[in-house]
Design a protein around this motif. Sequence first.
Motif, PDB file in Angstrom:
ATOM      1  N   ARG A   1      11.535   3.970  -7.388  1.00  0.00           N
ATOM      2  CA  ARG A   1      10.882   3.755  -8.685  1.00  0.00           C
ATOM      3  C   ARG A   1      11.914   3.203  -9.663  1.00  0.00           C
ATOM      4  O   ARG A   1      13.114   3.378  -9.500  1.00  0.00           O
TER       5      ARG A   1
ATOM      6  N   VAL B   1       5.694   1.016  -4.854  1.00  0.00           N
ATOM      7  CA  VAL B   1       6.654   1.931  -5.488  1.00  0.00           C
ATOM      8  C   VAL B   1       6.307   3.371  -5.117  1.00  0.00           C
ATOM      9  O   VAL B   1       5.160   3.792  -5.190  1.00  0.00           O
ATOM     10  N   GLY B   2       7.321   4.113  -4.691  1.00  0.00           N
ATOM     11  CA  GLY B   2       7.131   5.513  -4.308  1.00  0.00           C
ATOM     12  C   GLY B   2       6.720   5.713  -2.857  1.00  0.00           C
ATOM     13  O   GLY B   2       6.729   6.819  -2.347  1.00  0.00           O
TER      14      GLY B   2
END
Length: 191
Positions: free
Chosen positions: A150, A110-111
């Motif tokens: 996200r 994530v990210g």
Amino acid sequence: PSSLGLHSPPYCVVVNVVAPRIGFKSDGVELFPELDSESMTYATLDIHKHTAPGCPFSSSLVAFDPHYSVSMAADPHAVVPPEPSVKVSIAAGAGNGTLHFAWTPLAGDVGKTVKMCASASVVDTVAGSHATRGVKGGMANVCLHVSVLRCRACVMHEAGLSSVSTEEAGPGNWIGTWLANGEPLQLQRVQ
């Protein structure tokens, strides 16, 4: 004086050669990198895509030129940052080259944004080689940037709120999942 004699008028042939104009197709949309008309060089074309943890992501970029054959080259190990689960392949087609990119990001991604670059060049069909040397506009670069969003996740179509909340926030805590999003939790089917 005959037509083959010394006194026949000279014949001139004017040949207009069209300059290469390399483009890329992504999801059926034709994209052309910006061409500097003075130096006849292309700016790198950046294509941005998004995915979510657990979602199988794949994309194909097709390099083409309206008038010439084009091939593509990339180092399959040149994914930045290095990501061993990314699969990259290059295929040659009828007058074009295709870059295939596949990845299923994990929850820990994530990210993260992964970047893969390739170059496309006009092929000299007479010599059977890349004609980028001395040919203005004969080579273009493209970079695919894939970002992992996200507050998104891929779930199986039979998953409900309780299974999503168990994965994301712990057993029985779907309210915590909803509060972490800051907006109502929405499940969308991904085909």
